[in-house]
Scaffold this motif. Structure first.
Motif: not given
Length: 297
Positions: A20-28, A286-289
């Motif tokens: 998981a990247p450093p901001d995985a929590h935010g993405e989740r 990339a993020a929205l996709t």
């Protein structure tokens, strides 16, 4: 709304990546908001940069070296209107040839899947509609339309473009730098030689792109409709906007005041960061996709 209490994404969505990247929590967290549905998207210039349209305030923005024309300047002098249309005539090729990018397509996919209930876009490029998003409110209007300030007749920009081509043969051959609002910068002496055209209906009226200029107010009925969308949403997702101007920030403030989660995906700081439940500094396409993929949209 407590974002921690939102349901897990639906069955069939892709599993989290092992590393998981450093901001995985935010993405989740953003994923959970979208999984719950009824998310309203507020998009800005940052979502269109991957389509080749510059922005003002992002990492590659030109606000510091380019001052956009105000409504007062445009309506106040013929020289200002000539300068605007000369630059806009050069820049129109970039706007009309731009195509939706991965970010626009991801928003359309999320809307079609019922995760996004509507879009308010601050952009005037028409790319959300071109990507297939049906419920996209163009807060600041569209460069694809032109209105007469005297008789209020509206025509397509394609129609005006042909008239300007005929009135200024060879003008498009000028090399110029592209600006964020759909115009470009020729030399001053070239601007002075440009010929504008009047409204074909009333014969004398001033033609203006059907967009909200700096210093001009968004029509009240349009603002009221946007407020209604915020009221009906479960959360607000800001995509590619610095929220520097109040026309977009007011919707973030309204959602936050109602206790609705605000998620911001933008490269660089925004004026609404202190109101956000989650903030992702990632490339939008990339993020929205990835979010759309994970939700099976």
């Amino acid at each position: 709304m407590d974002v921690r209490a939102l349901p897990d994404p639906p069955a069939g969505a892709a599993a989290p990546r092992p590393s998981a990247p450093p901001d995985a929590h935010g993405e989740r967290t953003v994923e959970r908001l979208l999984a719950a549905g009824r998310v309203l998207v507020l998009s800005g210039a940052g979502i269109s940069t991957e389509s080749g349209i510059p922005d003002y305030r992002g990492p590659t923005g030109s606000r510091r070296r380019h001052t956009p024309m105000t409504y007062q300047e445009f309506t106040g002098s013929e020289d200002s209107r000539r300068r605007y249309w000369a630059r806009s005539h050069l820049g129109w090729e970039t706007i009309v040839s731009a195509r939706p990018n991965a970010g626009h397509r991801a928003v359309a996919r999320l809307a079609a899947a019922g995760r996004v209930m509507g879009v308010i876009t601050q952009n005037v490029d028409g790319l959300h509609a071109a990507a297939g998003t049906r419920e996209a409110v163009e807060l600041h209007g569209s460069l694809h339309r032109v209105i007469c300030l005297t008789c209020h007749n509206t025509v397509s920009r394609a129609h005006l473009d042909q008239r300007l081509r005929e009135a200024n043969p060879g003008f498009r051959d000028i090399a110029a730098r592209m600006n964020p609002d759909g115009d470009a910068e020729p030399a001053r002496e070239q601007e002075a030689d440009f010929h504008t055209v009047p409204c074909q209906v009333c014969g004398t009226g001033t033609l203006k792109p059907d967009v909200v200029f700096f210093g001009e107010s968004v029509p009240k009925p349009r603002v009221a409709h946007c407020y209604e969308l915020v009221d009906a949403a479960s959360a607000l997702l800001v995509a590619g906007s610095s929220l520097t101007v109040m026309s977009g920030l007011r919707f973030v403030r309204r959602a936050a005041k109602q206790g609705k989660p605000v998620a911001i995906v933008n490269q660089g700081p925004t004026r609404g960061d202190d109101l956000a439940a989650v903030r992702l500094d990632l490339p939008l396409g990339a993020a929205l996709t990835e979010l759309a993929d994970r939700l099976g949209a």
